[in-house]
Motif scaffolding. Structure first.
Motif, PDB file in Angstrom:
ATOM      1  N   ALA A   1      -5.843 -21.074   4.188  1.00 11.71           N
ATOM      2  CA  ALA A   1      -5.877 -22.504   3.892  1.00 11.71           C
ATOM      3  C   ALA A   1      -6.659 -23.255   4.955  1.00 11.71           C
ATOM      4  CB  ALA A   1      -4.460 -23.047   3.783  1.00 11.71           C
ATOM      5  N   ASP A   2      -6.484 -22.886   6.209  1.00 12.51           N
ATOM      6  CA  ASP A   2      -7.235 -23.543   7.282  1.00 12.51           C
ATOM      7  C   ASP A   2      -8.733 -23.337   7.085  1.00 12.51           C
ATOM      8  OD1 ASP A   2      -4.913 -24.425   8.517  1.00 12.51           O
ATOM      9  OD2 ASP A   2      -4.737 -22.626   9.760  1.00 12.51           O
ATOM     10  N   ALA A   3      -9.133 -22.112   6.712  1.00 13.36           N
ATOM     11  CA  ALA A   3     -10.551 -21.834   6.466  1.00 13.36           C
ATOM     12  C   ALA A   3     -11.037 -22.565   5.217  1.00 13.36           C
ATOM     13  CB  ALA A   3     -10.762 -20.325   6.321  1.00 13.36           C
ATOM     14  N   ALA A   4     -10.192 -22.663   4.194  1.00  5.55           N
ATOM     15  CA  ALA A   4     -10.585 -23.301   2.938  1.00  5.55           C
ATOM     16  C   ALA A   4     -10.926 -24.774   3.135  1.00  5.55           C
ATOM     17  CB  ALA A   4      -9.466 -23.158   1.905  1.00  5.55           C
ATOM     18  N   MET A   5     -10.261 -25.432   4.050  1.00  2.00           N
ATOM     19  CA  MET A   5     -10.487 -26.856   4.246  1.00  2.00           C
ATOM     20  C   MET A   5     -11.903 -27.165   4.722  1.00  2.00           C
ATOM     21  SD  MET A   5      -7.864 -28.616   3.286  1.00  2.00           S
ATOM     22  CE  MET A   5      -8.077 -30.184   4.125  1.00  2.00           C
ATOM     23  N   ARG A   6     -12.628 -26.145   5.172  1.00  2.00           N
ATOM     24  CA  ARG A   6     -14.011 -26.350   5.593  1.00  2.00           C
ATOM     25  C   ARG A   6     -14.997 -26.177   4.431  1.00  2.00           C
ATOM     26  NH1 ARG A   6     -11.865 -23.234   9.951  1.00  2.00           N
ATOM     27  NH2 ARG A   6     -12.833 -21.310   9.160  1.00  2.00           N
ATOM     28  N   LEU A   7     -14.498 -25.876   3.238  1.00  2.00           N
ATOM     29  CA  LEU A   7     -15.363 -25.573   2.094  1.00  2.00           C
ATOM     30  C   LEU A   7     -15.521 -26.728   1.123  1.00  2.00           C
ATOM     31  CD1 LEU A   7     -14.176 -21.917   1.309  1.00  2.00           C
ATOM     32  CD2 LEU A   7     -16.007 -22.693   2.841  1.00  2.00           C
ATOM     33  N   GLY A   8     -15.052 -27.906   1.477  1.00  2.00           N
ATOM     34  CA  GLY A   8     -15.219 -29.058   0.598  1.00  2.00           C
ATOM     35  C   GLY A   8     -14.058 -29.222  -0.371  1.00  2.00           C
ATOM     36  N   ASN A   9     -14.195 -30.152  -1.299  1.00  2.00           N
ATOM     37  CA  ASN A   9     -13.122 -30.470  -2.232  1.00  2.00           C
ATOM     38  C   ASN A   9     -12.943 -29.348  -3.248  1.00  2.00           C
ATOM     39  OD1 ASN A   9     -12.659 -32.961  -1.021  1.00  2.00           O
ATOM     40  ND2 ASN A   9     -14.181 -33.982  -2.317  1.00  2.00           N
ATOM     41  N   PRO A  10     -11.713 -28.917  -3.495  1.00  2.00           N
ATOM     42  CA  PRO A  10     -11.470 -27.790  -4.398  1.00  2.00           C
ATOM     43  C   PRO A  10     -11.406 -28.196  -5.859  1.00  2.00           C
ATOM     44  CG  PRO A  10      -9.400 -28.529  -3.483  1.00  2.00           C
ATOM     45  CD  PRO A  10     -10.472 -29.391  -2.850  1.00  2.00           C
ATOM     46  N   VAL A  11     -11.366 -27.176  -6.713  1.00  2.00           N
ATOM     47  CA  VAL A  11     -11.131 -27.340  -8.146  1.00  2.00           C
ATOM     48  C   VAL A  11      -9.676 -26.970  -8.432  1.00  2.00           C
ATOM     49  CG1 VAL A  11     -11.643 -26.374 -10.428  1.00  2.00           C
ATOM     50  CG2 VAL A  11     -13.504 -26.988  -8.873  1.00  2.00           C
ATOM     51  N   LEU A  12      -8.959 -27.880  -9.047  1.00  2.00           N
ATOM     52  CA  LEU A  12      -7.573 -27.645  -9.463  1.00  2.00           C
ATOM     53  C   LEU A  12      -7.575 -27.264 -10.936  1.00  2.00           C
ATOM     54  CD1 LEU A  12      -4.436 -27.911  -8.953  1.00  2.00           C
ATOM     55  CD2 LEU A  12      -4.684 -30.240  -9.874  1.00  2.00           C
ATOM     56  N   THR A  13      -6.919 -26.150 -11.264  1.00  2.00           N
ATOM     57  CA  THR A  13      -6.827 -25.724 -12.663  1.00  2.00           C
ATOM     58  C   THR A  13      -5.373 -25.662 -13.091  1.00  2.00           C
ATOM     59  OG1 THR A  13      -8.803 -24.355 -12.352  1.00  2.00           O
ATOM     60  CG2 THR A  13      -7.521 -23.987 -14.353  1.00  2.00           C
ATOM     61  N   VAL A  14      -5.068 -26.343 -14.178  1.00  2.00           N
ATOM     62  CA  VAL A  14      -3.751 -26.285 -14.815  1.00  2.00           C
ATOM     63  C   VAL A  14      -3.993 -25.938 -16.283  1.00  2.00           C
ATOM     64  CG1 VAL A  14      -2.634 -27.866 -13.218  1.00  2.00           C
ATOM     65  CG2 VAL A  14      -3.833 -28.785 -15.222  1.00  2.00           C
ATOM     66  N   ARG A  15      -2.987 -26.084 -17.116  1.00  2.00           N
ATOM     67  CA  ARG A  15      -3.144 -25.941 -18.564  1.00  2.00           C
ATOM     68  C   ARG A  15      -2.962 -27.304 -19.198  1.00  2.00           C
ATOM     69  NH1 ARG A  15       0.048 -20.717 -20.814  1.00  2.00           N
ATOM     70  NH2 ARG A  15      -1.156 -21.336 -22.662  1.00  2.00           N
ATOM     71  N   ASP A  16      -3.818 -27.604 -20.195  1.00  2.00           N
ATOM     72  CA  ASP A  16      -3.682 -28.894 -20.857  1.00  2.00           C
ATOM     73  C   ASP A  16      -2.538 -28.849 -21.869  1.00  2.00           C
ATOM     74  OD1 ASP A  16      -4.635 -27.700 -23.207  1.00  2.00           O
ATOM     75  OD2 ASP A  16      -6.636 -28.547 -23.041  1.00  2.00           O
ATOM     76  N   GLU A  17      -2.353 -29.933 -22.588  1.00  2.00           N
ATOM     77  CA  GLU A  17      -1.207 -30.029 -23.494  1.00  2.00           C
ATOM     78  C   GLU A  17      -1.280 -29.039 -24.642  1.00  2.00           C
ATOM     79  OE1 GLU A  17      -3.091 -33.802 -26.012  1.00  2.00           O
ATOM     80  OE2 GLU A  17      -1.316 -34.059 -24.767  1.00  2.00           O
ATOM     81  N   ASP A  18      -2.454 -28.505 -24.917  1.00  2.00           N
ATOM     82  CA  ASP A  18      -2.603 -27.494 -25.970  1.00  2.00           C
ATOM     83  C   ASP A  18      -2.608 -26.067 -25.422  1.00  2.00           C
ATOM     84  OD1 ASP A  18      -2.836 -29.428 -28.061  1.00  2.00           O
ATOM     85  OD2 ASP A  18      -4.915 -29.779 -27.461  1.00  2.00           O
ATOM     86  N   GLY A  19      -2.414 -25.921 -24.116  1.00  2.00           N
ATOM     87  CA  GLY A  19      -2.323 -24.596 -23.530  1.00  2.00           C
ATOM     88  C   GLY A  19      -3.627 -24.033 -22.996  1.00  2.00           C
TER      89      GLY A  19
END
Length: 330
Positions: free
Chosen positions: A197-215
């Motif tokens: 996580a400490d290393a990841a913070m140097r890589l810019g803004n991340p992509v968050l993936t969830v599932r939408d209301e249709d799955g």
């Protein structure tokens, strides 16, 4: 009905889809959790699909899509595309896995890489490239778009524009699944996610993936991120503000001229909080970064090759095919 053999993509998204070096490819595990990795997309003029690939020796991305063809491609990083003011583009579609002709897959991958990123093999003797069969042997994933959303100029604070495929468009079936047990996992994930996580913070803004209301998998580019005790708090803008449930957080970056990439991927759960989404980390996934520098990359390839080469014969045999040969195009 099979999708028509013409480009169905809206013209506004074609430049980034055709020229992007990476997109964020999201698929679903058997338990329904999203997993997102950066992959190189390919779209040929006059075709109806956007294609990505994964190695024959590490086919989990394809096997997830074969089990559940609902996938997503997010074009949120224009680095290396040569485009200014590029839109952010989200494609949700159906995946078709192609591994019935491994030799043709390998030939196609090498040809496409040399066209899009010739620097990937620049300076390497061809005898060295041929020995990297564990890398060049490929499974293709063809994605037929069903829904496309895009944010002109990357303005994630605005409502996206939308395109829907005709109701009768679907994707052709995947090639038959290989027989027998898959190769076991080969890369060991870190026992503690916090150093990653400490290393990841140097890589810019991340992509968050969830599932939408249709799955369906729903990857969203964040506009800011904070490291907290149990994970991260990401700001996603209005479109992703209500994200929740099983989730994946993907950091990655690469230079303008693609000579390597850094990535860090975490899985966990997400819940809406004021001003963003609280992502609680369960674990970090194994590191698939390709660090810059020819010597460092060669050492990484040698190490990966030793681990993955034994899997090559097994995965080819599961498909009743010989190990592909790496053949120089033309």
């Amino acid at each position: 009905m099979k999708a028509p053999a013409v480009s169905v993509l809206p013209s506004a998204v074609l430049p980034i889809v055709e020229r992007a070096i990476t997109c964020e490819y999201a698929s679903l595990t058997r338990s329904g959790a999203p997993i997102t990795w950066p992959l190189t997309p390919y779209h040929d003029s006059g075709t109806a699909t956007i294609d990505v690939s994964t190695g024959l020796t590490y086919p989990a991305k394809a096997e997830r899509a074969r089990h559940d063809p609902r996938v997503a491609l997010l074009f949120s990083d224009p680095t290396g595309s040569g485009l200014s003011d590029a839109p952010v583009v989200l494609v949700q579609g159906l995946a078709t896995v192609r591994d019935a002709d491994l030799q043709a897959n390998t030939d196609l991958y090498l040809r496409r890489v040399l066209q899009k990123m010739p620097q990937a093999v620049t300076g390497q003797p061809w005898v060295v490239v041929r020995r990297q069969r564990w890398y060049w042997s490929r499974v293709w994933i063809e994605v037929t778009p069903l829904r496309i959303l895009w944010w002109p100029g990357g303005r994630l604070d605005l409502e996206p524009l939308r395109w829907e495929a005709p109701a009768d468009v679907t994707a052709p079936p995947s090639d038959p699944a290989p027989e027998g047990p898959a190769s076991p996992g080969w890369a060991v994930p870190p026992a503690d996610w916090r150093p990653r996580a400490d290393a990841a913070m140097r890589l810019g803004n991340p992509v968050l993936t969830v599932r939408d209301e249709d799955g369906w998998p729903l990857p969203v580019r964040s506009v800011g991120v904070e490291l907290v005790d149990d994970g991260f708090v990401a700001r996603t803008g209005p479109f992703g503000a209500a994200a929740g449930g099983r989730a994946c957080l993907t950091f990655h970056e690469h230079p303008e001229v693609f000579t390597g990439q850094q990535n860090a991927v975490f899985v966990g759960t997400a819940g809406a909080v004021p001003g963003g989404v609280h992502f609680r980390v369960e674990r970090a996934l194994a590191d698939f970064s390709l660090p810059p520098g020819r010597f460092t990359q060669l050492r990484k390839f040698l190490s990966s090759g030793r681990a993955l080469t034994p899997r090559l014969a097994h995965e080819a045999a599961r498909r009743h095919q010989p190990i592909p040969t790496v053949r120089k195009p033309g």
